[in-house]
Design a protein around this motif. Structure first.
Motif, PDB file in Angstrom:
ATOM      1  N   VAL A  86      -1.724   0.368  -8.374  1.00  0.00           N
ATOM      2  CA  VAL A  86      -0.925  -0.867  -8.443  1.00  0.00           C
ATOM      3  C   VAL A  86      -0.161  -1.077  -7.139  1.00  0.00           C
ATOM      4  O   VAL A  86      -0.098  -2.191  -6.618  1.00  0.00           O
ATOM      5  CB  VAL A  86       0.024  -0.853  -9.663  1.00  0.00           C
ATOM      6  N   GLU A  87       0.394   0.001  -6.588  1.00  0.00           N
ATOM      7  CA  GLU A  87       1.101  -0.097  -5.304  1.00  0.00           C
ATOM      8  C   GLU A  87       0.186  -0.618  -4.209  1.00  0.00           C
ATOM      9  O   GLU A  87       0.589  -1.456  -3.389  1.00  0.00           O
ATOM     10  CB  GLU A  87       1.640   1.277  -4.896  1.00  0.00           C
ATOM     11  N   ASP A  88      -1.038  -0.124  -4.158  1.00  0.00           N
ATOM     12  CA  ASP A  88      -2.004  -0.585  -3.157  1.00  0.00           C
ATOM     13  C   ASP A  88      -2.318  -2.069  -3.327  1.00  0.00           C
ATOM     14  O   ASP A  88      -2.406  -2.820  -2.351  1.00  0.00           O
ATOM     15  CB  ASP A  88      -3.292   0.234  -3.217  1.00  0.00           C
ATOM     16  N   LEU A  90      -0.404  -4.363  -4.752  1.00  0.00           N
ATOM     17  CA  LEU A  90       0.774  -5.142  -4.351  1.00  0.00           C
ATOM     18  C   LEU A  90       0.911  -5.192  -2.835  1.00  0.00           C
ATOM     19  O   LEU A  90       1.291  -6.231  -2.279  1.00  0.00           O
ATOM     20  CB  LEU A  90       2.046  -4.565  -4.986  1.00  0.00           C
ATOM     21  N   SER A  91       0.594  -4.114  -2.178  1.00  0.00           N
ATOM     22  CA  SER A  91       0.656  -4.084  -0.721  1.00  0.00           C
ATOM     23  C   SER A  91      -0.306  -5.101  -0.114  1.00  0.00           C
ATOM     24  O   SER A  91       0.050  -5.847   0.807  1.00  0.00           O
ATOM     25  CB  SER A  91       0.346  -2.679  -0.217  1.00  0.00           C
ATOM     26  N   ARG A  92      -1.534  -5.146  -0.642  1.00  0.00           N
ATOM     27  CA  ARG A  92      -2.517  -6.114  -0.131  1.00  0.00           C
ATOM     28  C   ARG A  92      -2.046  -7.548  -0.361  1.00  0.00           C
ATOM     29  O   ARG A  92      -2.158  -8.404   0.524  1.00  0.00           O
ATOM     30  CB  ARG A  92      -3.879  -5.889  -0.800  1.00  0.00           C
ATOM     31  N   LEU A  93      -1.498  -7.814  -1.537  1.00  0.00           N
ATOM     32  CA  LEU A  93      -1.053  -9.175  -1.851  1.00  0.00           C
ATOM     33  C   LEU A  93       0.204  -9.550  -1.066  1.00  0.00           C
ATOM     34  O   LEU A  93       0.384 -10.713  -0.690  1.00  0.00           O
ATOM     35  CB  LEU A  93      -0.847  -9.337  -3.356  1.00  0.00           C
ATOM     36  N   ASN A  94       1.072  -8.582  -0.799  1.00  0.00           N
ATOM     37  CA  ASN A  94       2.240  -8.858   0.040  1.00  0.00           C
ATOM     38  C   ASN A  94       1.816  -9.182   1.466  1.00  0.00           C
ATOM     39  O   ASN A  94       2.411 -10.051   2.116  1.00  0.00           O
ATOM     40  CB  ASN A  94       3.225  -7.687   0.020  1.00  0.00           C
ATOM     41  N   GLY A 118       7.008 -11.033 -10.569  1.00  0.00           N
ATOM     42  CA  GLY A 118       5.706 -10.484 -10.961  1.00  0.00           C
ATOM     43  C   GLY A 118       5.620  -8.985 -10.720  1.00  0.00           C
ATOM     44  O   GLY A 118       5.036  -8.252 -11.522  1.00  0.00           O
ATOM     45  N   SER A 119       6.229  -8.527  -9.626  1.00  0.00           N
ATOM     46  CA  SER A 119       6.233  -7.094  -9.333  1.00  0.00           C
ATOM     47  C   SER A 119       7.012  -6.327 -10.393  1.00  0.00           C
ATOM     48  O   SER A 119       6.603  -5.241 -10.812  1.00  0.00           O
ATOM     49  CB  SER A 119       6.833  -6.837  -7.948  1.00  0.00           C
ATOM     50  N   VAL A 120       8.134  -6.880 -10.833  1.00  0.00           N
ATOM     51  CA  VAL A 120       8.937  -6.236 -11.882  1.00  0.00           C
ATOM     52  C   VAL A 120       8.141  -6.168 -13.186  1.00  0.00           C
ATOM     53  O   VAL A 120       8.150  -5.142 -13.873  1.00  0.00           O
ATOM     54  CB  VAL A 120      10.286  -6.975 -12.076  1.00  0.00           C
ATOM     55  N   GLU A 121       7.450  -7.245 -13.530  1.00  0.00           N
ATOM     56  CA  GLU A 121       6.617  -7.233 -14.738  1.00  0.00           C
ATOM     57  C   GLU A 121       5.539  -6.154 -14.651  1.00  0.00           C
ATOM     58  O   GLU A 121       5.251  -5.471 -15.638  1.00  0.00           O
ATOM     59  CB  GLU A 121       5.968  -8.597 -14.953  1.00  0.00           C
ATOM     60  N   LEU A 122       4.949  -5.995 -13.472  1.00  0.00           N
ATOM     61  CA  LEU A 122       3.937  -4.948 -13.283  1.00  0.00           C
ATOM     62  C   LEU A 122       4.541  -3.556 -13.456  1.00  0.00           C
ATOM     63  O   LEU A 122       3.949  -2.687 -14.099  1.00  0.00           O
ATOM     64  CB  LEU A 122       3.325  -5.049 -11.892  1.00  0.00           C
TER      65      LEU A 122
END
Length: 135
Positions: A86-88, A90-94, A118-122
């Motif tokens: 999930v971190e990876d 989010l990094s790509r989308l950021n 959305g990050s908090v929901e994840l």
């Protein structure tokens, strides 16, 4: 006259969305364009960056589909670190969101980041899955 302005506005927004979509594609992202918005899905998970254009402002947000929970459960049961996955994503989308900002800045548009929600929901979903696996 009002109808003409509205139509010109819609055409302009659609043209800008098309231009932004092409810009992101040139940077290696898959893009799904709509009339006044676009989505950039992650390559690994059903998580996406949603970009909307409205009144000279660009809004960016993180979202995910209902399939995410099931996919993460499968990966976790296979021994993969779902936190890292999930971190990876989010990094790509950021990274994509920063490219959107660059594109918007060049056109003197204001970018409003709504990525945190959305990050908090994840992260909440990850916490739920972690608790279920431990319990």
């Amino acid at each position: 006259m009002y109808l003409l302005r509205v139509r010109c506005g819609i055409i302009r927004v659609h043209g800008m969305i098309s231009d932004l979509a092409e810009f992101l594609r040139r940077h290696g992202f898959k893009v799904i364009a709509y009339r006044d918005a676009l989505r950039v899905p992650d390559e690994e998970l059903p998580i996406y960056l949603e970009v909307k254009l409205d009144a000279g402002k660009i809004y960016t947000a993180i979202g995910f589909t209902e399939e995410l929970r099931e996919i993460l459960e499968e990966k976790a049961s296979g021994g993969e670190s779902i936190e890292d996955i999930v971190e990876d994503a989010l990094s790509r989308l950021n990274t994509c969101a920063l490219l959107v900002k660059k594109w918007a800045d060049e056109r003197r548009l204001v970018t409003i980041f709504r990525l945190r929600e959305g990050s908090v929901e994840l992260m909440d979903l990850l916490e739920e899955l972690r608790e279920e696996m431990e319990g």
